[in-house]
Enzyme design. Structure first.
Site, PDB file in Angstrom:
ATOM      1  N   LYS A   1       0.842  -1.207   0.000  1.00 17.08           N
ATOM      2  CA  LYS A   1       0.000   0.000   0.000  1.00 17.08           C
ATOM      3  C   LYS A   1       0.866   1.242   0.000  1.00 17.08           C
ATOM      4  CE  LYS A   1      -3.956  -2.320   2.005  1.00 17.08           C
ATOM      5  NZ  LYS A   1      -4.669  -2.744   3.195  1.00 17.08           N
TER       6      LYS A   1
ATOM      7  N   GLN B   1      -5.185  -1.111   9.312  1.00 20.44           N
ATOM      8  CA  GLN B   1      -5.045  -2.472   8.765  1.00 20.44           C
ATOM      9  C   GLN B   1      -5.686  -3.486   9.711  1.00 20.44           C
ATOM     10  OE1 GLN B   1      -3.638  -3.276   5.680  1.00 20.44           O
ATOM     11  NE2 GLN B   1      -4.431  -5.308   6.122  1.00 20.44           N
TER      12      GLN B   1
ATOM     13  N   ASP C   1     -11.406   2.804   3.505  1.00 16.04           N
ATOM     14  CA  ASP C   1     -11.727   1.378   3.477  1.00 16.04           C
ATOM     15  C   ASP C   1     -13.236   1.162   3.349  1.00 16.04           C
ATOM     16  OD1 ASP C   1      -9.890  -0.599   3.335  1.00 16.04           O
ATOM     17  OD2 ASP C   1      -9.576  -0.840   5.498  1.00 16.04           O
TER      18      ASP C   1
END
Ligand code: NDP
Length: 291
Positions: A54, A98, A121
């Site tokens: 990422k 995460q 997200d």
């Protein structure tokens, strides 16, 4: 019949190239790059790999990457306080925590603490509600990537039968919602569904997101169907020498002789997820800048 292989790697590269153009235009207009903050708690090896990719790809498309690596025993209050700090930071457009988090942390309340406008997200309940209600918002990246691959493959999904295997908040539910918004007739299946093979055989579009290696067999697939395999499973045991190999939720070799088009694993939905994260970050930056 041999299925067309849907090349997620190539589609993701195209999407990242578009995002890079958008990021450059944003920087020219606002005098700063869009910024993505990634928060990694602990040192789970798989998460380390995801976060590493990422960060690298964020920089590659011309965005700012802010990395926050935290100790595995960080307290919930301290993690929440970092999230609040990132919410208030004008150089941060997107915040990604995460997952999974270590067991002593409550992921739900951490996600709920993220500013919905920075929730790249797409997991904040407000964004889930927006998706449900057809309002603009930030949607989860893997379902977005899966849908993009569907729309690159089919001219329209309107009126087609779609079966979504799996009902997680991360994949199954949002992808079903997206298919419904695109006028597919959607059936959601899960561990309690009866006659799964029979149900799948009625699908013009089959999305597999169950986390069960090669569960969907070739004879579950309607000839000519579009099969999107979201599953990422690492084989662990077996005397067949396959241990360590990554496989999807679909038995690929069988399925590709029946399907019209299919995503491979790896190289299908996986690369699209990060590309969609970068696209979400650009969207979040643009929404904030124009607000
Ligand atoms: P979850 O474990 O959260 O959900 C799995 C779903 O599958 C559940 O709804 C479960 O049903 C259902 N299920 C499990 N076993 C069966 C079965 N035997 N028959 C029918 N349904 C079943 O998984 P995720 O949605 O998070 O992930 C699914 C897969 O996608 C995993 O392989 C994961 O690694 C992969 N993934 C890939 C990503 C990518 O970037 N490509 C990103 C995210 C996930 P029930 O609700 O009844 O328990």
């Amino acid at each position: 019949m041999t299925a067309t292989i849907i090349d997620g790697k190539a589609e993701a590269a195209k999407l990242r190239a578009d995002v890079a153009l958008g990021a450059a235009a944003f920087a020219a207009a606002y005098g700063r790059k869009p910024g993505l903050a990634v928060v990694l708690v602990g040192n789970d090896p798989a998460s380390e790999v995801y976060v590493g990719s990422k960060v690298r790809l964020t920089r590659e498309v011309g965005m700012e990457s802010f990395e926050h690596r935290l100790s595995p025993d960080i307290r919930q209050e301290d993690l929440l306080s970092l999230v609040r700090q990132l919410n208030a930071d004008p150089s941060v457009d997107g915040i990604l925590v995460q997952l999974p988090l270590p067991g002593h942390l409550d992921a739900g309340s951490v996600i709920a603490a993220i500013d919905p406008g920075k929730d790249v997200d797409g997991l904040h309940p407000e964004n889930a509600g927006r998706l449900m209600n057809g309002l603009p918002g930030l949607a989860p990246c893997t379902p977005l990537g899966a849908m993009l691959l569907v729309s690159r493959t089919l001219e329209t999904v309107s009126g087609l039968n779609a079966v979504v295997l799996g009902r997680s908040v991360l994949v199954g539910k949002p992808v079903a919602q997206m298919l419904l918004s695109a006028n597919a007739t959607v059936t959601m299946a899960h561990s309690q569904t009866r006659d799964l093979p029979d149900l799948c055989r009625r699908a013009d579009i089959l999305i597999a997101a169950v986390g069960r290696p090669e569960m969907v067999r070739g004879n579950w697939i309607k000839p000519g169907a579009v099969v999107i395999d979201v599953g990422i499973n690492r084989l662990t045991a077996g005397a067949d020498g396959k241990a360590g190999r990554l496989v999807g939720d679909v038995a690929y070799e069988e399925a590709r002789t029946v399907a019209g088009a299919i995503t491979p694993v790896p190289g299908g939905v996986g690369p699209m997820t990060i590309a969609c994260l970068l696209q979400n970050t650009l969207r979040a930056a643009s929404m904030r800048a124009s607000a």
